[in-house]
Design a protein around this motif. Structure first.
Motif, PDB file in Angstrom:
ATOM      1  N   SER A  40      84.370   7.098  26.328  1.00  0.00           N
ATOM      2  CA  SER A  40      85.438   7.096  27.332  1.00  0.00           C
ATOM      3  C   SER A  40      85.587   8.469  27.967  1.00  0.00           C
ATOM      4  CB  SER A  40      86.754   6.663  26.684  1.00  0.00           C
ATOM      5  OG  SER A  40      86.655   5.358  26.161  1.00  0.00           O
ATOM      6  N   ALA A  41      85.560   9.522  27.144  1.00  0.00           N
ATOM      7  CA  ALA A  41      85.668  10.875  27.696  1.00  0.00           C
ATOM      8  C   ALA A  41      84.513  11.184  28.625  1.00  0.00           C
ATOM      9  CB  ALA A  41      85.724  11.890  26.553  1.00  0.00           C
ATOM     10  N   SER A  42      83.318  10.735  28.265  1.00  0.00           N
ATOM     11  CA  SER A  42      82.153  10.976  29.122  1.00  0.00           C
ATOM     12  C   SER A  42      82.274  10.229  30.450  1.00  0.00           C
ATOM     13  CB  SER A  42      80.888  10.545  28.382  1.00  0.00           C
ATOM     14  OG  SER A  42      79.754  10.697  29.198  1.00  0.00           O
ATOM     15  N   ILE A  43      82.743   8.972  30.367  1.00  0.00           N
ATOM     16  CA  ILE A  43      82.891   8.176  31.591  1.00  0.00           C
ATOM     17  C   ILE A  43      83.927   8.802  32.520  1.00  0.00           C
ATOM     18  CG2 ILE A  43      83.665   5.948  32.478  1.00  0.00           C
ATOM     19  CD1 ILE A  43      82.492   4.691  29.943  1.00  0.00           C
ATOM     20  N   VAL A  44      85.080   9.181  31.958  1.00  0.00           N
ATOM     21  CA  VAL A  44      86.139   9.772  32.776  1.00  0.00           C
ATOM     22  C   VAL A  44      85.663  11.089  33.380  1.00  0.00           C
ATOM     23  CG1 VAL A  44      88.448  10.798  32.705  1.00  0.00           C
ATOM     24  CG2 VAL A  44      88.003   8.645  31.522  1.00  0.00           C
ATOM     25  N   GLY A  45      84.954  11.915  32.600  1.00  0.00           N
ATOM     26  CA  GLY A  45      84.439  13.164  33.133  1.00  0.00           C
ATOM     27  C   GLY A  45      83.450  12.957  34.266  1.00  0.00           C
ATOM     28  N   THR A  46      82.607  11.943  34.133  1.00  0.00           N
ATOM     29  CA  THR A  46      81.641  11.651  35.199  1.00  0.00           C
ATOM     30  C   THR A  46      82.346  11.203  36.470  1.00  0.00           C
ATOM     31  OG1 THR A  46      80.009  11.019  33.526  1.00  0.00           O
ATOM     32  CG2 THR A  46      79.620  10.286  35.791  1.00  0.00           C
ATOM     33  N   VAL A  47      83.368  10.350  36.322  1.00  0.00           N
ATOM     34  CA  VAL A  47      84.122   9.883  37.499  1.00  0.00           C
ATOM     35  C   VAL A  47      84.824  11.058  38.166  1.00  0.00           C
ATOM     36  CG1 VAL A  47      86.033   8.422  38.253  1.00  0.00           C
ATOM     37  CG2 VAL A  47      84.404   7.563  36.578  1.00  0.00           C
ATOM     38  N   ARG A  48      85.309  12.010  37.377  1.00  0.00           N
ATOM     39  CA  ARG A  48      85.935  13.195  37.970  1.00  0.00           C
ATOM     40  C   ARG A  48      84.943  13.942  38.866  1.00  0.00           C
ATOM     41  NH1 ARG A  48      90.721  14.896  36.013  1.00  0.00           N
ATOM     42  NH2 ARG A  48      91.527  13.937  34.093  1.00  0.00           N
ATOM     43  N   LEU A  49      83.700  14.077  38.387  1.00  0.00           N
ATOM     44  CA  LEU A  49      82.690  14.737  39.214  1.00  0.00           C
ATOM     45  C   LEU A  49      82.446  13.976  40.513  1.00  0.00           C
ATOM     46  CD1 LEU A  49      79.887  16.043  36.818  1.00  0.00           C
ATOM     47  CD2 LEU A  49      81.585  17.346  38.080  1.00  0.00           C
ATOM     48  N   VAL A  50      82.404  12.641  40.398  1.00  0.00           N
ATOM     49  CA  VAL A  50      82.197  11.823  41.599  1.00  0.00           C
ATOM     50  C   VAL A  50      83.333  12.018  42.588  1.00  0.00           C
ATOM     51  CG1 VAL A  50      82.004   9.456  42.439  1.00  0.00           C
ATOM     52  CG2 VAL A  50      80.802  10.138  40.356  1.00  0.00           C
ATOM     53  N   LEU A  51      84.593  12.033  42.084  1.00  0.00           N
ATOM     54  CA  LEU A  51      85.733  12.238  42.977  1.00  0.00           C
ATOM     55  C   LEU A  51      85.671  13.614  43.638  1.00  0.00           C
ATOM     56  CD1 LEU A  51      88.678  10.709  40.885  1.00  0.00           C
ATOM     57  CD2 LEU A  51      87.460   9.682  42.806  1.00  0.00           C
ATOM     58  N   ALA A  52      85.335  14.631  42.842  1.00  0.00           N
ATOM     59  CA  ALA A  52      85.246  15.976  43.415  1.00  0.00           C
ATOM     60  C   ALA A  52      84.157  16.050  44.484  1.00  0.00           C
ATOM     61  CB  ALA A  52      84.969  16.985  42.297  1.00  0.00           C
ATOM     62  N   ALA A  53      83.007  15.437  44.192  1.00  0.00           N
ATOM     63  CA  ALA A  53      81.919  15.455  45.177  1.00  0.00           C
ATOM     64  C   ALA A  53      82.299  14.672  46.423  1.00  0.00           C
ATOM     65  CB  ALA A  53      80.656  14.880  44.548  1.00  0.00           C
ATOM     66  N   ASN A  84      87.763  19.823  38.190  1.00  0.00           N
ATOM     67  CA  ASN A  84      87.075  18.638  37.684  1.00  0.00           C
ATOM     68  C   ASN A  84      85.771  18.985  36.979  1.00  0.00           C
ATOM     69  OD1 ASN A  84      88.459  15.935  38.624  1.00  0.00           O
ATOM     70  ND2 ASN A  84      88.689  17.356  40.319  1.00  0.00           N
ATOM     71  N   VAL A  85      85.047  19.985  37.476  1.00  0.00           N
ATOM     72  CA  VAL A  85      83.817  20.408  36.807  1.00  0.00           C
ATOM     73  C   VAL A  85      84.140  20.962  35.416  1.00  0.00           C
ATOM     74  CG1 VAL A  85      81.938  22.070  36.867  1.00  0.00           C
ATOM     75  CG2 VAL A  85      82.541  20.799  38.935  1.00  0.00           C
ATOM     76  N   ALA A  86      85.208  21.753  35.317  1.00  0.00           N
ATOM     77  CA  ALA A  86      85.591  22.326  34.029  1.00  0.00           C
ATOM     78  C   ALA A  86      85.970  21.232  33.026  1.00  0.00           C
ATOM     79  CB  ALA A  86      86.757  23.292  34.219  1.00  0.00           C
ATOM     80  N   LEU A  87      86.741  20.235  33.475  1.00  0.00           N
ATOM     81  CA  LEU A  87      87.115  19.138  32.582  1.00  0.00           C
ATOM     82  C   LEU A  87      85.897  18.311  32.174  1.00  0.00           C
ATOM     83  CD1 LEU A  87      90.503  17.842  34.075  1.00  0.00           C
ATOM     84  CD2 LEU A  87      90.126  19.365  32.138  1.00  0.00           C
TER      85      LEU A  87
END
Length: 582
Positions: A40-53, A84-87
């Motif tokens: 779950s943490a990995s999925i949420v972190g990946t989505v954060r990168l997508v939102l930032a991009a 988002n990259v840091a998280l």
């Protein structure tokens, strides 16, 4: 403990398996697999990168938007991206969601800034609020999800209203209402998902974590305690009796632990009538009090008709009287049928009101538990019968191979003593030896007779076996063993037998490897563990006691899921400490 070795060679890695069980008619449930916290943490972190991009790409692909934005907008976009990259990196390093709920509120602040600098109510980044609502609701449940939903709606409304013309207020309110409605539904779905996962985990635990070694009574207490924690109940009450038996047993489990008492044999007595006679027989029951005491109605007192698969109202004030007796606000109850017994289980709460879904799930738990308990009953009976047959065989073997020779020796010594004259220098020694042999024969006969009985190592024989061994060691080897034992040790036969083996092995070690003439054996018992301490003094003149590790005791302790440690206490005493989980 018959073998010793250096402490460095002791076995490493002791693991203790915690056990549990279940209780009524089986309901087969296929446990779905859910993403772990790491996934779950990995999925949420990946989505954060997508939102930032996506924010950067959106701005770069729309030059008109860039021209309308204030000069400091790129600072906000850059900060949002770095956040988002840091998280994302923290989530991959720590393997869990970083900052907890704090990260959600930081996200809301960033989303509000993005909405403000990109047009207010017409901003494309309005949808980002739903990401925070989703992640919060599915991680922390309805309460936190509802708070984030309300905060998102308020922040968006204030920000959009300040960044847009007054003529577009209706559009702002429409979007805020849409955010509230959809956010509320997401929070409810997230709560339902968490509840379902907890329910499946509880059903899995009560089905898998049973251990016949601890006995049925401990298993029932453990299950009821876990179920009580799940329902956040103030207390759990269980009444049961054997079929065609007039006597009922009352089991109460709360924060103070578990207690069992016998109710009066008369079913019409004041103590048993509210619990046993006032509820629909064989039906799950729900009672909740009114939200406002002055309202005539508002609570619920109903039962689930298993035959017709529907809910029906209960008549009378039995639910209110039972709630007053239990001193609770709400309770749920389900019938139990374990082996040749019948009864009911109650989950009662002082603070919360239960729902119909809680009653049905309690029935489902009951359906999972009964097969497990019946298996324990069966295994316990088979083990007891096998142990009884083995004890009888050993008893006969002991009588033929040990008792009879000692009887012959006793007769021989008595005859020699009769032949010796009183002035014979060996007369006193022969007299003492004859008396000692006669005492050993009496003890052996008593031990062999008790060994063949069906009671096995129940509590009285458990203690008598230890006292018998202590007397034998004092009589034969001159070592005084002081026993410190609680009034009651409520453990199963096999665990009691294992404890006897551990203690006798420890005493044997003292006899073989030390010159001590006294020793202490202490037993401590609570609802979680059995603690055994075997202590002997050391000769201070010989210097510090040499380091040792009792290999055979350690192996037996580890097989029981326990731990062992060796302590050197002042003044000059060595203590073997054994902890066995219960």
């Amino acid at each position: 403990m018959s073998r010793t070795q250096d402490p460095a060679a002791r076995p490493r890695g002791t693991h203790v398996a915690n056990q549990v069980v279940t209780f009524m008619k089986p309901a087969s449930i296929a446990a779905d697999t859910y993403p772990s916290d790491e996934d779950s943490a990995s999925i949420v972190g990946t989505v954060r990168l997508v939102l930032a991009a996506s924010t950067i790409i959106t701005v770069l692909m729309d030059p008109a938007m860039v021209q309308k934005m204030p000069a400091f907008t790129w600072v906000i976009f850059s900060g949002f991206t770095l956040h988002n990259v840091a998280l994302y990196l923290l989530a991959h390093v720590r393997r869990h969601a970083p900052l907890g709920t704090l990260s959600t509120w930081i996200d809301l602040a960033w989303y509000t800034l993005l909405v403000f600098v990109t047009g207010g109510q017409a901003s494309l980044f309005f949808m980002f609020y739903f990401f925070s609502i989703l992640t919060t609701a599915f991680r922390f449940g309805f309460d936190e999800g509802a708070r984030v939903t309300l905060a998102s709606a308020v922040l968006f409304s204030l920000t959009a209203h300040s960044a847009t013309a007054s003529s577009e207020v209706l559009q702002v309110l429409l979007r805020a209402a849409f955010l509230l409605a959809l956010g509320y539904m997401i929070a409810r779905w997230g709560e339902a998902n968490l509840v379902q996962k907890r329910r499946l985990a509880l059903l899995r635990d009560v089905s898998r974590l049973s251990n016949p070694r601890f006995g049925v009574e401990h298993t029932i207490n453990d299950v009821l305690q876990r179920v009580r924690h799940f329902f956040q109940a103030s207390s759990c009450v269980m009444v049961s009796r054997r079929l065609r038996s007039p006597r009922w047993a009352l089991r109460v489990i709360n924060d103070a632990g578990a207690s069992v008492a016998d109710l009066p044999a008369d079913d019409n007595s004041d103590a048993t009538a509210p619990l046993l006679m006032s509820l629909p027989p064989g039906m799950p029951v729900l009672y909740t009090s009114t939200a406002l005491p002055w309202l005539p109605r508002g609570g619920a007192f109903c039962y689930y008709d298993l035959e017709h698969d529907q809910w029906r109202e209960c008549e009378g004030d039995a639910g209110e009287r039972l709630a007053e007796m239990l001193e609770v606000r709400s309770f749920i109850s389900t019938p139990l049928s374990i082996q040749n017994s019948e009864g009911r289980a109650f989950m009662a709460s002082v603070q919360m009101n239960y729902s119909r879904a809680d009653v049905l799930f309690l029935c489902q738990i009951a359906g999972q538990v009964v097969p497990v308990l019946e298996n324990i009953y069966l295994l316990d009976r088979l083990a007891s019968e096998a142990a009884l047959r083995e004890r009888r065989k050993i008893s006969r073997d002991l009588h033929d191979s040990t008792v009879q020779p000692y009887i012959g020796l006793s007769h021989t010594l008595t005859a020699l003593r009769a032949k010796a004259a009183p002035d014979n220098p060996l007369f006193d020694e022969l007299d003492t030896l004859a008396l000692m042999t006669a005492e050993v024969v009496r003890d052996l006969r008593h031990y062999v007779g008790g060994f063949a009985k069906e009671s096995g190592f129940s509590e009285p024989l458990f203690y008598s076996a230890l006292r018998h061994h202590a007397r034998q060691v004092r009589l034969i080897y001159g070592i005084d063993i002081a026993l410190e034992m609680p009034v009651r040790v409520d453990i199963g036969d096999r665990l009691a037998a294992a404890a006897v083996h551990l203690i006798t092995e420890g005493i044997s070690n003292i006899r073989k490897h030390t010159a001590a003439r006294q020793a202490w054996v202490r037993l401590r018992y609570d609802q979680e563990s059995l603690n055994i301490e075997i202590e002997n003094p050391n000769d201070a003149s010989d210097g510090p006691a040499p380091a040792f590790y009792p290999v055979s005791i350690s192996e037996r302790t580890l097989s029981l899921g326990g731990t062992i440690r060796i302590e050197q206490r002042n003044p000059a005493r060595t203590v073997v400490c054994i902890d066995i989980p219960i």
